[in-house]
Motif scaffolding. Structure first.
Motif, mmCIF file in Angstrom:
data_model
loop_
_atom_site.group_PDB
_atom_site.id
_atom_site.type_symbol
_atom_site.label_atom_id
_atom_site.label_comp_id
_atom_site.label_asym_id
_atom_site.label_seq_id
_atom_site.Cartn_x
_atom_site.Cartn_y
_atom_site.Cartn_z
ATOM 1 N N MET A 1 -4.928 6.178 -13.189
ATOM 2 C CA MET A 1 -4.842 6.460 -11.760
ATOM 3 C C MET A 1 -6.216 6.352 -11.108
ATOM 4 S SD MET A 1 -2.018 9.486 -11.599
ATOM 5 C CE MET A 1 -2.089 9.613 -9.846
ATOM 6 N N GLN A 2 -7.222 6.859 -11.791
ATOM 7 C CA GLN A 2 -8.580 6.781 -11.259
ATOM 8 C C GLN A 2 -9.038 5.325 -11.166
ATOM 9 O OE1 GLN A 2 -11.509 9.053 -13.373
ATOM 10 N NE2 GLN A 2 -13.174 8.360 -12.071
ATOM 11 N N ALA A 3 -8.752 4.543 -12.189
ATOM 12 C CA ALA A 3 -9.144 3.133 -12.199
ATOM 13 C C ALA A 3 -8.450 2.367 -11.070
ATOM 14 C CB ALA A 3 -8.838 2.503 -13.551
ATOM 15 N N VAL B 1 0.839 -1.203 0.000
ATOM 16 C CA VAL B 1 0.000 0.000 0.000
ATOM 17 C C VAL B 1 0.873 1.252 0.000
ATOM 18 C CG1 VAL B 1 -1.646 1.344 1.373
ATOM 19 C CG2 VAL B 1 -2.019 -1.100 1.021
ATOM 20 N N GLU B 2 1.931 1.256 0.807
ATOM 21 C CA GLU B 2 2.840 2.407 0.841
ATOM 22 C C GLU B 2 3.504 2.624 -0.511
ATOM 23 O OE1 GLU B 2 5.505 1.656 4.082
ATOM 24 O OE2 GLU B 2 3.987 2.161 5.586
ATOM 25 N N GLN B 3 3.930 1.551 -1.153
ATOM 26 C CA GLN B 3 4.584 1.670 -2.454
ATOM 27 C C GLN B 3 3.603 2.177 -3.516
ATOM 28 O OE1 GLN B 3 7.971 1.220 -3.085
ATOM 29 N NE2 GLN B 3 7.928 1.239 -0.863
ATOM 30 N N ILE B 4 2.382 1.684 -3.488
ATOM 31 C CA ILE B 4 1.369 2.115 -4.461
ATOM 32 C C ILE B 4 1.070 3.596 -4.275
ATOM 33 C CG2 ILE B 4 -1.060 1.898 -5.129
ATOM 34 C CD1 ILE B 4 -0.769 -1.151 -4.437
ATOM 35 N N THR B 5 0.806 4.010 -3.037
ATOM 36 C CA THR B 5 0.440 5.411 -2.801
ATOM 37 C C THR B 5 1.609 6.344 -3.105
ATOM 38 O OG1 THR B 5 0.919 5.180 -0.430
ATOM 39 C CG2 THR B 5 -1.370 4.909 -1.131
ATOM 40 N N THR B 6 2.822 5.903 -2.841
ATOM 41 C CA THR B 6 4.001 6.736 -3.148
ATOM 42 C C THR B 6 4.193 6.874 -4.651
ATOM 43 O OG1 THR B 6 5.085 6.062 -1.095
ATOM 44 C CG2 THR B 6 6.491 6.943 -2.848
ATOM 45 N N LYS C 1 5.067 0.029 -14.236
ATOM 46 C CA LYS C 1 4.904 1.206 -15.087
ATOM 47 C C LYS C 1 5.644 2.409 -14.521
ATOM 48 C CE LYS C 1 1.364 2.030 -17.283
ATOM 49 N NZ LYS C 1 0.242 2.244 -18.118
ATOM 50 N N ASN C 2 6.101 3.266 -15.435
ATOM 51 C CA ASN C 2 6.805 4.472 -15.015
ATOM 52 C C ASN C 2 5.881 5.677 -14.893
ATOM 53 O OD1 ASN C 2 9.347 3.245 -14.883
ATOM 54 N ND2 ASN C 2 9.614 3.461 -17.080
ATOM 55 N N SER C 3 4.807 5.669 -15.655
ATOM 56 C CA SER C 3 3.871 6.799 -15.599
ATOM 57 C C SER C 3 2.450 6.282 -15.806
ATOM 58 C CB SER C 3 4.215 7.839 -16.656
ATOM 59 O OG SER C 3 4.088 7.290 -17.946
ATOM 60 N N PHE C 4 1.508 7.096 -15.373
ATOM 61 C CA PHE C 4 0.103 6.706 -15.430
ATOM 62 C C PHE C 4 -0.724 7.867 -15.952
ATOM 63 C CE2 PHE C 4 2.180 4.367 -12.115
ATOM 64 C CZ PHE C 4 1.761 3.073 -12.327
#
Length: 73
Positions: A61-63, A15-20, A53-56
């Protein structure tokens, strides 16, 4: 870190990695305590997608945020 083991520590790490990586502003809405071991595999899939992925795009991001919301207990 061995993410094949379903543990609270691994959930917190993912979760920390995803949110960061997504630079989520409202991280309180996506807290490690909101996820149970029953949603671990789905959370791991999202983590692996985000890590690759490097960018979104805003839509991606919403999905991802919506899917994380769906996994909350």
């Amino acid at each position: 870190m061995d993410l094949s083991v379903k543990s609270a520590e691994n959930i917190q790490y993912m979760v920390e990695q995803i949110t960061t990586k997504l630079r989520m502003v409202n991280t309180g809405a996506i807290s490690p305590e909101h996820f149970s071991n029953s949603s671990y595999d789905d959370l791991k899939d999202i983590y692996e997608l985000v890590a690759r992925k490097n960018s979104f795009s805003p839509n991606e991001m919403q999905a991802i945020a919506e899917e994380l919301g769906n996994l909350r207990k």
